[in-house]
Design an enzyme around this catalytic site. Sequence first.
Site, short mmCIF file in Angstrom:
data_model
loop_
_atom_site.label_atom_id
_atom_site.label_comp_id
_atom_site.label_asym_id
_atom_site.label_seq_id
_atom_site.Cartn_x
_atom_site.Cartn_y
_atom_site.Cartn_z
CE1 TYR A 113 -3.77 2.41 1.07
CE2 TYR A 113 -1.99 3.56 2.13
CZ TYR A 113 -3.29 3.50 1.64
OH TYR A 113 -4.01 4.67 1.85
CD GLU A 201 -6.23 4.51 -0.94
OE1 GLU A 201 -6.21 4.46 0.21
OE2 GLU A 201 -7.52 4.59 -1.58
#
Length: 393
Positions: A113, A201
């Site tokens: 991530y 993101e």
Amino acid sequence: MNIHEYQAKDLLRQYGIPVPLGRVVFSPKESLKAAQALLGESGGERLVVKAQIHAGGRGKAGGVKLVKDAAAAQQAVKQIYGKTLVTRQTGSDGKKVQRLLIEAGIEIARELYLAMLTDRESGRVEVMASTEGGVEIEEVAAATPGKIIRFKIDPALGLMPYQARRLAFGLGLKQEAYERFIKVVTRLSVLYSQEDCLLVEINPLVVTEDNRIVALDVKLSLDDNAAFRHPRWADLFDPLEENSVEIEAKKHDLNYVQLKGDIGCLVNGAGLAMATMDIIKHFGGEPANFLDVGGGASTEAVTEAFKIILQSPEVKGILVNIFGGIMRCDVIASGIIQATEKLGLKVPLVVRIEGTNAPLGREILRESGLAIVPAATMAEGARKIVELVGKRI
């Protein structure tokens, strides 16, 4: 301004950040040819079909399908196209799928991530990363907060090489993957600054079997305030993904956000608008919108503001809260009367005006003969509209 995943990946590609090969389609008819071309271009055997909406959680809602060939990709497009996806981010109304991204499948060794976002409190860009890619970061933060690496970027220096190295080391990357990750995060920081982003993101950011780093899924939000620097952003805007009433408000230079309450708010100034919503909540009511008519609104703008508020069938009353500085209260009063008469207002209306020409404005309202409830203070106005709406329910 939010943009679609395929648009975000086009931006990443421009900055040298690897993304999967993909084709966007706007109807099932296009999908077979696009899938066949993609298989030939990638030399792979699998494809991924992904719904393009401005919301996360598409996979859980049935908006992402892994397929084995072009025919299966076309069938998946037919199943998803036109479907309304309901996710945690869309709300109960969901979002209708009207475009899809077909991508070449890749062999994944690890999922990570990586995100950059603007931290309003510190006024800096915050970098977040985790080894728990593919999982919603809120879940990771709640269950295993220690697995999130985070730090802020000094705006005068930008992302420093030692920060990029520390991040790669913290994620357990080695050799080729380590070096490639450093390039990706460095380029991402440049993209974030030059494209005036609020959020990027990448989840997951994957490490492939041959140690490549690829942005598999991307969510990107741009700062509307910087639109004047980026004329090409107009091509990224998808009106079908936005609230139609909010789009209409922008045409009249009104700052409007629709909410789920039943008390419409017409206010000048963003700070006063926020305070108005707070005080409505304090007295037990629910604001139906944020609406800032600006510092120099005309009679016509006030009329349009009323029209926009009343487009919501949930509105059972309206509170006007104006402090006239640049804006004159007599102009606002005239606009309120004109809007009330033109629209045939049938819901309670409470008006509090203060500031430039306030006595004249109040006199205009009193002499109008309309059922307008005056309020001397913001608190009195909020209390009165909550009581009036409560009586109508």
